[in-house]
Design a protein around this motif. Structure first.
Motif, mmCIF file in Angstrom:
data_model
loop_
_atom_site.group_PDB
_atom_site.id
_atom_site.type_symbol
_atom_site.label_atom_id
_atom_site.label_comp_id
_atom_site.label_asym_id
_atom_site.label_seq_id
_atom_site.Cartn_x
_atom_site.Cartn_y
_atom_site.Cartn_z
ATOM 1 N N SER B 110 0.726 -1.317 -0.020
ATOM 2 C CA SER B 110 0.028 -0.168 0.089
ATOM 3 C C SER B 110 0.823 1.175 -0.074
ATOM 4 O O SER B 110 0.497 2.210 -0.617
ATOM 5 C CB SER B 110 -0.989 0.081 1.223
ATOM 6 N N SER B 111 1.905 1.015 0.797
ATOM 7 C CA SER B 111 2.721 2.372 0.801
ATOM 8 C C SER B 111 3.682 2.632 -0.567
ATOM 9 O O SER B 111 4.001 3.643 -1.014
ATOM 10 C CB SER B 111 3.780 2.453 1.972
ATOM 11 N N LEU B 112 3.940 1.380 -1.241
ATOM 12 C CA LEU B 112 4.534 1.364 -2.459
ATOM 13 C C LEU B 112 3.747 2.091 -3.626
ATOM 14 O O LEU B 112 3.973 2.827 -4.341
ATOM 15 C CB LEU B 112 4.938 -0.173 -2.875
ATOM 16 N N SER B 113 2.248 1.779 -3.379
ATOM 17 C CA SER B 113 1.619 2.534 -4.651
ATOM 18 C C SER B 113 1.016 3.847 -4.113
ATOM 19 O O SER B 113 0.441 4.616 -5.044
ATOM 20 C CB SER B 113 0.265 1.626 -4.343
ATOM 21 N N LEU B 114 1.878 4.522 -2.965
ATOM 22 C CA LEU B 114 1.617 6.030 -2.845
ATOM 23 C C LEU B 114 2.265 6.804 -3.782
ATOM 24 O O LEU B 114 3.496 6.519 -4.146
ATOM 25 C CB LEU B 114 1.706 6.513 -1.688
ATOM 26 N N SER B 115 1.563 7.833 -4.466
ATOM 27 C CA SER B 115 2.205 8.836 -5.276
ATOM 28 C C SER B 115 3.314 9.488 -4.445
ATOM 29 O O SER B 115 3.281 9.661 -3.367
ATOM 30 C CB SER B 115 1.203 9.694 -5.934
ATOM 31 N N GLU B 116 4.387 9.894 -5.080
ATOM 32 C CA GLU B 116 5.408 10.723 -4.525
ATOM 33 C C GLU B 116 4.891 12.051 -3.864
ATOM 34 O O GLU B 116 5.320 12.386 -3.127
ATOM 35 C CB GLU B 116 6.483 11.074 -5.513
#
Lengths: 271, 286
Positions: B110-116
Motif C-alpha cells: 500500500s505504501s509502495l502504491s502511494l504517489s510521490e
C-alpha cells in the motif's frame, strides 16, 4: 535477536504508517488549516472532493488514463513474454532488455523523451499521449509477471494439446492464455495503481492541458494547503489497501511476491 | 534449417506489435532526444535543427555538476540506509507466521502504491510546524515550542526512503524467503548464537540480494522528482528536478535532452559496473 527483530519491525511499521495516520487526522479536521491536535470532526473535505468539478474531473481523468494505459501495457507485454518463451528467438535477451529498460531508467528520461517525441509529431497536449507514455513505461510490470508465469508453467500442458491435434493458435487460446490470466491481472493492477500515482511523465507530456490527480494535488500544494488534498490521499490509500488485501484473500499474495512454497508451508505449520 | 526459419517467421508475427510499440514509443524518443541535444536553442522557448555542441558543453557548467554530484551523494546514502533497515526487516519478515507476513506485505504494497506527491505531502505535514511530530512532542510536554523540520536535507532523505523502501523489501523478499533454513539451523545446532548466525551465515549468502536492493534504491532515488521539490529547498533539488525545470519552465529542451542522455549513460554504467563486480566476485568464490 528476538528483541531486535521486534524493534526493527516496529520502526518499519511506524515509518510506513506515520505519515498515513497524520494525513488521515488532518483530513477530518473541521477547520481549514492544519492543526494538531485536530479541532472538531468533519467530512466536508471528502464531500468537496466529489462535488468540486475540478477535483472530480482530475480523478476521472486519472482513472481513464490508468485503465487505458494498463490495458495497453498488458497488450504489449503479453505477446512479448509469450513469444520469447515459446520460440527460440535469437534476439531474445535484447528484446527482453528492451521491455525492462523503460522502468529501469529514471522516469524523467522517459518523460522528456515522450515530450520531444510528441512535440516532433505536432500532436501536443492530448490525453492519449499520456496513455501511450504510461503504457510504455509501465509495460515492464506485466512483462515481468507474465514472463514469470510462462516460466513456471508446466510445458507438458501445451505439448499435450499439440499432440492431440490442436494448432498453435488453438493451443494458445485454450491452454496457455487461461493459465496466464492471473499474471495478466496482477500485471494490469500493478500498472494501473502506479499510473494513477505517476507525476513527472504526465506533467512533461501534457501537464498544462491534461491535469491528472497527482498534478492537481501538486498544483494545489503550490498555492497553499487545502484539506481536500488529505481527503484525496486517504481515499487513495484505502483503494490501494483494498486492492492488495483482496489479492491476499483471493490469491496467494506471498507466492505472487516470490516466496518459496516450502518455506510457506513451514510458516503455516509454525503458526 | 527451413523449419527453423519458419519458426522464426511465426515468432516475428507475434513479436511485430510489441516490438513496434517499444521501437516507436521508447527508442524513437531516444533518437529524437539525441538529435535535439545537438539543436540550437533560440531564446524564448524554441529550438532549431543544427549541429552544435553547446548543450553537451553545458554539462560541465558548475550548476549541473553541482546538481549531479548532489544527486549521486543523496542516492548513495539513500541506498545504504534503505538496505541497512530493509535487509534485517525482510529477513525477520520471512521467518514470521504466514498471516503476519501477509499483513506486513499489504502495508508495504500500500505504501509502495502511494504517489510521490502524496508521500511528500504526508512528510511535509509530519515534519511541519503546524501538525507534525513536534506538535505531538509539545502536546506530550516533551518540547516547549513546535519546530519545523521540513524543508531540509533529512526531510528529503526520509521522503526518498519511504518511496524506495517498499521496492527494496519486495526485491529482497523472494531470495530471502528461499534461503535454505537448514544452513541457519545447522549453524545454530553447532552452537552459533542467532546474532552470529545472522552475520556469519545469512549476510554472506545473501550478498547478491543486498546488492540488488541497493541498486534498486539507488536508481529509483536518482529519478525521484517530487520529493526533493516538496521537502527540500532549491539546494536540495535533485538532477531530475533540474532536468524537468529546464524542459518545462526554462523551455531549454536541447540542454534537457543532453542531460537526460547523460543520466541514461550514468545509470546504465553504474548498474552495469556493480553487476560486473558482483559476477566477478561470485566467479572467484566458485
Amino acid at each position: 535477536m528476538r528483541a531486535l527483530r521486534v524493534v526493527v519491525t516496529a520502526i518499519v511499521v511506524a515509518f510506513l504508517l506515520g505519515p498515513l495516520v497524520v494525513v488521515a487526522v488532518v483530513s477530518i479536521n473541521e477547520n481549514r488549516y492544519m492543526d494538531f491536535p485536530p479541532e472538531g470532526f468533519s467530512l466536508s473535505w471528502y464531500a468537496q472532493m466529489v462535488t468540486d468539478p475540478a477535483w472530480r474531473a482530475a480523478i476521472l481523468r486519472s482513472l481513464v488514463i490508468a485503465t487505458a494505459s494498463a490495458a495497453l501495457a498488458v497488450s504489449i507485454a503479453l505477446p512479448l513474454a509469450y513469444a520469447l518463451r515459446t520460440y527460440r528467438v535469437r534476439l531474445a535477451p535484447v528484446l527482453y532488455a528492451l521491455g525492462i529498460l523503460p522502468f529501469m531508467l529514471p522516469p524523467v528520461i522517459s518523460a522528456l523523451g515522450a515530450q520531444v517525441f510528441w512535440n516532433a509529431t505536432g500532436h501536443i497536449g492530448r490525453i492519449e499521449n499520456v496513455i501511450v507514455a504510461h503504457a510504455i513505461f509501465f509495460s515492464t510490470l506485466p512483462l515481468i509477471t507474465i514472463s514469470l508465469a510462462m516460466e513456471s508453467m508446466d510445458p507438458s500442458l501445451p505439448e499435450a494439446a499439440r499432440t492431440m491435434g490442436a494448432d498453435q493458435r488453438t493451443t494458445f487460446r485454450t491452454v496457455t492464455l487461461p493459465l496466464l490470466v492471473p499474471s495478466m491481472v496482477t500485471g494490469f493492477a500493478a500498472a494501473f495503481v502506479l499510473s494513477l500515482n505517476e507525476y513527472i511523465i504526465a506533467f512533461l507530456v501534457a501537464g498544462f492541458s491534461v491535469e491528472t490527480l497527482p498534478i492537481k494535488i501538486f498544483n494545489s500544494l503550490r498555492y497553499g494547503f487545502t484539506p481536500t488534498i488529505a481527503a484525496v490521499t486517504v481515499v487513495f490509500i484505502l483503494i490501494a489497501t483494498t486492492v492488495f488485501s483482496l489479492f491476499a484473500i483471493f490469491g496467494n499474495l506471498l507466492r505472487f511476491l516470490g516466496a518459496d512454497p516450502g518455506v510457506l508451508e513451514r510458516a503455516e505449520a509454525g503458526r | 534449417m527451413s523449419e527453423r526459419r519458419a519458426a522464426d517467421a511465426r515468432a516475428w508475427v507475434v513479436l511485430a506489435y510489441p516490438v513496434a510499440m517499444l521501437g516507436v514509443f521508447f527508442l524513437g524518443p531516444f533518437l529524437i532526444m539525441l538529435a535535439a541535444s545537438f539543436y540550437r536553442r533560440i531564446p524564448g522557448g524554441f529550438y532549431e535543427p543544427a549541429f552544435v555542441l553547446d548543450n553537451w558543453k553545458q554539462l560541465l557548467s558548475e550548476l549541473f555538476v553541482d546538481r549531479a554530484l548532489f544527486s549521486l551523494r543523496v542516492s548513495l546514502l539513500a541506498g545504504w540506509l534503505a538496505v541497512l533497515v530493509a535487509f534485517p526487516f525482510t529477513y525477520a519478515l520471512t521467518t514470521m507466521p504466514r498471516r503476519r507476513q501477509v499483513a506486513l506485505l499489504v502495508l508495504v504494497l500500500s505504501s509502495l502504491s502511494l504517489s510521490e506527491v502524496i508521500v511528500g505531502f504526508s512528510w511535509s505535514v509530519l515534519l511541519g510546524r503546524a501538525a507534525g511530530i513536534s506538535n505531538i512532542l509539545v502536546w506530550l510536554g516533551l518540547m516547549d515550542e513546535a519546530e519545523a523540520y521540513a524543508p531540509g536535507f533529512w526531510a528529503v532523505m526520509l521522503g526518498l526512503l519511504s518511496i524506495a523502501f517498499p521496492y527494496c523489501v519486495l526485491t529482497m523478499y523472494p531470495p530471502l524467503s528461499r534461503l535454505d533454513r537448514e544452513v541457519t539451523e545447522a549453524a545454530q545446532m553447532l552452537g552459533a548464537s542467532p546474532w552470529r548466525t545472522f552475520w556469519t551465515v545469512v549476510v554472506p549468502i545473501a550478498r547478491p540480494t543486498i546488492v540488488a536492493g541497493f541498486l534498486l534504491v539507488f536508481v529509483f532515488t536518482l529519478g525521484s522528482y517530487l520529493i526533493s521539490a516538496i521537502l527540500g529547498r532549491p539546494e536540495h533539488w535533485t538532477v531530475s528536478v533540474f532536468i524537468s525545470d529546464q524542459a518545462s519552465f526554462n523551455a531549454n529542451v536541447p540542454f534537457a535532452a543532453a542531460m537526460a542522455l547523460f543520466l541514461t549513460i550514468v545509470s546504465l554504467a553504474i548498474v552495469g559496473a556493480v553487476l560486473w563486480f558482483e559476477r566477478r566476485a561470485a566467479a572467484r568464490e566458485g
